[in-house]
Enzyme design. Structure first.
Site, mmCIF file in Angstrom:
data_model
loop_
_atom_site.group_PDB
_atom_site.id
_atom_site.type_symbol
_atom_site.label_atom_id
_atom_site.label_comp_id
_atom_site.label_asym_id
_atom_site.label_seq_id
_atom_site.Cartn_x
_atom_site.Cartn_y
_atom_site.Cartn_z
ATOM 1 N N CYS A 61 -52.596 93.598 -15.364
ATOM 2 C CA CYS A 61 -52.305 93.493 -16.628
ATOM 3 C C CYS A 61 -53.414 92.605 -17.286
ATOM 4 O O CYS A 61 -53.360 91.497 -17.410
ATOM 5 C CB CYS A 61 -51.081 92.810 -16.987
ATOM 6 N N CYS A 117 -52.404 90.376 -20.216
ATOM 7 C CA CYS A 117 -51.592 89.164 -19.744
ATOM 8 C C CYS A 117 -52.482 88.284 -19.284
ATOM 9 O O CYS A 117 -52.409 87.086 -19.370
ATOM 10 C CB CYS A 117 -50.601 89.605 -18.655
ATOM 11 N N ASP A 118 -53.653 88.561 -18.466
ATOM 12 C CA ASP A 118 -54.306 87.783 -17.598
ATOM 13 C C ASP A 118 -56.017 87.692 -18.099
ATOM 14 O O ASP A 118 -56.382 86.929 -17.458
ATOM 15 C CB ASP A 118 -54.041 88.055 -16.115
#
Ligand code: NAP
Length: 310
Positions: A134, A137-138
């Site tokens: 992701c 997300c990261d």
């Protein structure tokens, strides 16, 4: 929470929300079990430019939140948790969500698909320590670093482009020299000066499990057989998805890759059980097609209940 329902929707991606919206507007008070990844894949993406109605595009999480609000406005209820097992042998069907048992006349399976991994032990050991599926997300954690994206489809291109916001360089590694990605996405990635392509190349190992951080990848060129180490701080996977349908093994028909088989768009072999979105669609897999099939499933639920006089 009411444990006897006309309709339960499994999953809260765009197919689930659309099914919820339509069944809510039909006054069926749907219960949506949100699942492992509430909001589905859209909640992990960035700008969505191909969902009609948004000329400038819309952020995936905002689009999915809007869908949820819309369904809630008409009476859809949402329950956090995921379905652990189902009994489809007789109606009302039984849906187990941890310790809760919900009885329902109909079931809409909109459980979507989850990120695919390479399956290397070193990759699995380093998930959350530099290995991620992701980018949204990261990505931020790798600001100022060099990173790698794996895959040759639209997801990989999208991730690579997004990650250029943080990384000094993105190396996109693909196992072939032909790409599934759409031309527009591929061109954007090719033209981006921070993105470098490595084709015909596979990852054989992710370093360094002992240090609990990604320091590099052992790569192999499939044409020349050359093996080498590429230093990197992170590896992002963009290699597609696996349908979330394992619990239906032996109960519903599936194809060889685990996608639920449907006929006439959304019908499963069990009357009253419908499947929509990425759990049954290996061909289109778009937000708009998932929403469309969520709508179809909802309309079939309405018809089914009406025919049964329920
Ligand atoms: P995809 O199109 O199925 O592509 C998956 C890629 O991963 C392929 O290039 C495949 O290689 C590679 N791959 C699969 N397993 C692998 C493995 N074990 N090791 C190495 N490489 C592996 O999946 P996707 O990119 O997630 O896209 C899915 C659908 O969503 C598509 O319809 C796509 O158009 C859509 N989508 C659209 C957008 C957008 O328009 N903004 C963004 C994301 C996704 P091979 O080609 O060699 O099989």
């Amino acid at each position: 929470m009411e444990n006897f329902r006309d309709v339960v929707v499994m999953g809260s991606g765009c197919s689930g929300h659309t099914a919820a919206l339509y069944t809510a507007r039909a006054n069926l008070k749907p219960l949506v079990i949100e699942g492992h990844e509430p909001g589905g894949q859209l909640s992990m993406t960035t700008l969505v430019e191909n969902f009609p109605g948004f000329p400038e595009g819309i952020q995936g999480p905002e689009l999915i939140e809007n869908m949820r609000k819309q369904a809630t406005r008409f009476g859809a209820e949402y329950m956090l948790g995921h379905v652990t097992s189902v009994d489809l042998t007789k109606r009302p069907f039984m849906v187990h969500v941890s310790k809760h048992v919900i009885h329902t006349q109909t079931l809409i399976i909109a459980s979507g698909a989850s990120a695919r991994w390479l399956g290397l032990p070193s990759e699995q050991a380093l998930i959350g320590h530099g290995v991620s599926s992701c980018a949204t997300c990261d990505g931020f954690f790798f600001s100022g670093k060099e990173i790698v994206v794996i895959g040759g489809g639209d997801s990989a291109m999208e991730e690579a482009l997004f990650l250029t916001r943080f990384a000094t360089k993105v190396t996109l590694i693909h196992r072939r020299d032909h790409f599934r990605a759409s031309k527009i996405m591929l061109d954007r990635a090719h033209e981006h000066k921070q993105i470098e392509f490595l084709t015909d190349t596979v990852v054989e190992e992710v370093h360094d499990v002992k240090k609990k951080e990604v320091t590099g990848l052992k790569l192999r060129n499939l044409k020349t057989n050359k093996v080498w180490d590429l230093p990197t701080s992170a590896m992002f996977l963009g290699i597609g998805h696996i349908p979330n349908a394992k619990m239906f093994e032996g109960h519903l028909d599936m194809d060889q890759d685990g996608y639920l088989k449907t006929h006439d768009y959304v019908f499963t072999k069990v009357p009253g059980v419908y499947a929509c979105g990425d759990v049954q669609d290996r061909r289109y897999r778009q937000a708009i097609t998932a929403s469309g099939s969520g709508c179809m499933a909802a309309l079939e639920v309405e018809r089914f209940l009406e025919q049964k006089g329920l």
